[in-house]
Scaffold this motif. Structure first.
Motif, PDB file in Angstrom:
ATOM      1  N   TRP A  36       0.860  -1.191   0.000  1.00  0.00           N
ATOM      2  CA  TRP A  36       0.000   0.000   0.000  1.00  0.00           C
ATOM      3  C   TRP A  36       0.891   1.233   0.000  1.00  0.00           C
ATOM      4  CZ3 TRP A  36      -5.022   0.278  -0.939  1.00  0.00           C
ATOM      5  CH2 TRP A  36      -5.816  -0.855  -0.743  1.00  0.00           C
ATOM      6  N   PHE A  37       0.540   2.162  -0.851  1.00  0.00           N
ATOM      7  CA  PHE A  37       1.271   3.410  -0.988  1.00  0.00           C
ATOM      8  C   PHE A  37       0.267   4.553  -0.946  1.00  0.00           C
ATOM      9  CE2 PHE A  37       5.296   1.515  -2.281  1.00  0.00           C
ATOM     10  CZ  PHE A  37       4.882   0.251  -2.670  1.00  0.00           C
ATOM     11  N   ARG A  38       0.763   5.740  -0.687  1.00  0.00           N
ATOM     12  CA  ARG A  38      -0.126   6.896  -0.708  1.00  0.00           C
ATOM     13  C   ARG A  38       0.603   8.093  -1.277  1.00  0.00           C
ATOM     14  NH1 ARG A  38      -0.772   7.997   5.825  1.00  0.00           N
ATOM     15  NH2 ARG A  38       1.353   8.771   6.207  1.00  0.00           N
ATOM     16  N   GLN A  39      -0.192   8.978  -1.852  1.00  0.00           N
ATOM     17  CA  GLN A  39       0.362  10.198  -2.429  1.00  0.00           C
ATOM     18  C   GLN A  39      -0.563  11.350  -2.110  1.00  0.00           C
ATOM     19  OE1 GLN A  39       1.339  10.002  -6.614  1.00  0.00           O
ATOM     20  NE2 GLN A  39       2.799  11.680  -6.402  1.00  0.00           N
ATOM     21  N   ALA A  40      -0.033  12.281  -1.339  1.00  0.00           N
ATOM     22  CA  ALA A  40      -0.777  13.490  -1.005  1.00  0.00           C
ATOM     23  C   ALA A  40      -0.463  14.567  -2.033  1.00  0.00           C
ATOM     24  CB  ALA A  40      -0.392  13.957   0.391  1.00  0.00           C
ATOM     25  N   PRO A  41      -1.337  15.553  -2.195  1.00  0.00           N
ATOM     26  CA  PRO A  41      -1.086  16.611  -3.173  1.00  0.00           C
ATOM     27  C   PRO A  41       0.258  17.290  -2.937  1.00  0.00           C
ATOM     28  CG  PRO A  41      -3.336  16.724  -2.395  1.00  0.00           C
ATOM     29  CD  PRO A  41      -2.643  15.704  -1.547  1.00  0.00           C
ATOM     30  N   GLU A  44       5.595  13.341  -2.860  1.00  0.00           N
ATOM     31  CA  GLU A  44       5.957  12.122  -3.555  1.00  0.00           C
ATOM     32  C   GLU A  44       5.145  10.944  -2.996  1.00  0.00           C
ATOM     33  OE1 GLU A  44      10.625  13.108  -4.676  1.00  0.00           O
ATOM     34  OE2 GLU A  44      10.137  11.476  -3.316  1.00  0.00           O
ATOM     35  N   ARG A  45       5.000   9.956  -3.856  1.00  0.00           N
ATOM     36  CA  ARG A  45       4.342   8.725  -3.415  1.00  0.00           C
ATOM     37  C   ARG A  45       5.234   8.037  -2.380  1.00  0.00           C
ATOM     38  NH1 ARG A  45       1.496   5.170  -7.975  1.00  0.00           N
ATOM     39  NH2 ARG A  45       0.760   7.302  -8.359  1.00  0.00           N
ATOM     40  N   GLU A  46       4.620   7.568  -1.295  1.00  0.00           N
ATOM     41  CA  GLU A  46       5.404   6.934  -0.243  1.00  0.00           C
ATOM     42  C   GLU A  46       4.804   5.584   0.143  1.00  0.00           C
ATOM     43  OE1 GLU A  46       5.377   9.131   3.428  1.00  0.00           O
ATOM     44  OE2 GLU A  46       3.203   9.212   3.549  1.00  0.00           O
ATOM     45  N   TYR A  98      -2.868   3.753  -3.040  1.00  0.00           N
ATOM     46  CA  TYR A  98      -2.711   2.796  -4.132  1.00  0.00           C
ATOM     47  C   TYR A  98      -2.223   1.470  -3.574  1.00  0.00           C
ATOM     48  CZ  TYR A  98      -2.425   7.045  -7.044  1.00  0.00           C
ATOM     49  OH  TYR A  98      -2.667   8.246  -7.667  1.00  0.00           O
ATOM     50  N   CYS A  99      -2.636   0.384  -4.200  1.00  0.00           N
ATOM     51  CA  CYS A  99      -1.975  -0.881  -3.934  1.00  0.00           C
ATOM     52  C   CYS A  99      -1.168  -1.260  -5.168  1.00  0.00           C
ATOM     53  CB  CYS A  99      -2.949  -1.986  -3.540  1.00  0.00           C
ATOM     54  SG  CYS A  99      -4.096  -2.543  -4.810  1.00  0.00           S
ATOM     55  N   ALA A 100      -0.120  -2.013  -4.931  1.00  0.00           N
ATOM     56  CA  ALA A 100       0.793  -2.401  -5.991  1.00  0.00           C
ATOM     57  C   ALA A 100       1.345  -3.787  -5.698  1.00  0.00           C
ATOM     58  CB  ALA A 100       1.928  -1.389  -6.122  1.00  0.00           C
ATOM     59  N   ALA A 101       1.782  -4.462  -6.757  1.00  0.00           N
ATOM     60  CA  ALA A 101       2.281  -5.831  -6.633  1.00  0.00           C
ATOM     61  C   ALA A 101       3.717  -5.918  -7.104  1.00  0.00           C
ATOM     62  CB  ALA A 101       1.404  -6.779  -7.455  1.00  0.00           C
ATOM     63  N   LYS A 102       4.460  -6.806  -6.462  1.00  0.00           N
ATOM     64  CA  LYS A 102       5.865  -7.011  -6.797  1.00  0.00           C
ATOM     65  C   LYS A 102       6.220  -8.494  -6.625  1.00  0.00           C
ATOM     66  CE  LYS A 102      10.508  -5.980  -5.238  1.00  0.00           C
ATOM     67  NZ  LYS A 102      10.836  -7.426  -5.077  1.00  0.00           N
ATOM     68  N   SER A 103       6.959  -8.994  -7.610  1.00  0.00           N
ATOM     69  CA  SER A 103       7.509 -10.340  -7.503  1.00  0.00           C
ATOM     70  C   SER A 103       9.005 -10.275  -7.787  1.00  0.00           C
ATOM     71  CB  SER A 103       6.824 -11.279  -8.503  1.00  0.00           C
ATOM     72  OG  SER A 103       7.309 -12.604  -8.363  1.00  0.00           O
ATOM     73  N   GLY A 108      13.039  -5.419   0.627  1.00  0.00           N
ATOM     74  CA  GLY A 108      14.275  -4.884   1.152  1.00  0.00           C
ATOM     75  C   GLY A 108      14.059  -4.141   2.455  1.00  0.00           C
ATOM     76  N   ASP A 109      14.656  -2.950   2.551  1.00  0.00           N
ATOM     77  CA  ASP A 109      14.595  -2.162   3.781  1.00  0.00           C
ATOM     78  C   ASP A 109      13.351  -1.287   3.881  1.00  0.00           C
ATOM     79  OD1 ASP A 109      18.170  -1.592   3.647  1.00  0.00           O
ATOM     80  OD2 ASP A 109      17.016  -3.201   4.603  1.00  0.00           O
ATOM     81  N   GLY A 110      12.614  -1.206   2.805  1.00  0.00           N
ATOM     82  CA  GLY A 110      11.446  -0.339   2.825  1.00  0.00           C
ATOM     83  C   GLY A 110      10.651  -0.495   1.562  1.00  0.00           C
ATOM     84  N   ALA A 111       9.476   0.046   1.539  1.00  0.00           N
ATOM     85  CA  ALA A 111       8.594  -0.080   0.385  1.00  0.00           C
ATOM     86  C   ALA A 111       8.899   1.021  -0.613  1.00  0.00           C
ATOM     87  CB  ALA A 111       7.145  -0.036   0.845  1.00  0.00           C
TER      88      ALA A 111
END
Length: 129
Positions: A36-41, A44-46, A98-103, A108-111
């Motif tokens: 899960w990520f978020r982006q405020a106006p 940057e997306r975090e 936002y949700c996102a997928a990774k394979s 690692g140390d952070g998203a």
């Protein structure tokens, strides 16, 4: 084709709760991490939180507006759905989520958003003071 569909956003007062859902299809759920990520106006997306559905490992962002202790990520593998339960919401949590997928399913140390290749369309969360 990987598809991710978020739902559950909305307008809530500070201190309230929301549960976001991310319905996944088109890939083997257990082979991926969902984040899960978020982006405020103007920002940057975090990364907010991640989960590996295969072994249940989780990650929560350790930022100034820490979500630790307030947000809980979970996975329903039978439904190929990941949830983000958000409690004690604050105005600074206002963002598009936002949700996102990774394979493979590691982060690692952070998203890092750059590591996640498939994204949903996002859902707006607005927290009023």
């Amino acid at each position: 084709e990987v598809q991710l569909v978020e739902s559950g956003g909305g307008l809530v007062q500070a201190g309230g709760s929301l549960r976001l859902s991310c319905a996944a299809s088109g890939f083997t759920f257990a082979d991926y991490a969902i984040g899960w990520f978020r982006q405020a106006p103007g920002k940057e997306r975090e990364g907010v939180s991640c989960i590996s559905s295969s072994d249940g490992r989780t990650y929560y962002a350790d930022s100034a507006d820490s979500v630790k202790g307030r947000f809980t990520i979970s996975s329903d593998n039978a439904k190929n759905t990941v949830y983000l339960q958000m409690n004690n919401l604050k105005p600074e949590d206002t963002a598009v989520y936002y949700c996102a997928a990774k394979s493979p399913p590691d982060w690692g140390d952070g998203a890092d958003p750059a590591l996640f290749g498939s994204w949903g369309q996002g859902t707006q969360v607005t927290v009023s003071s």
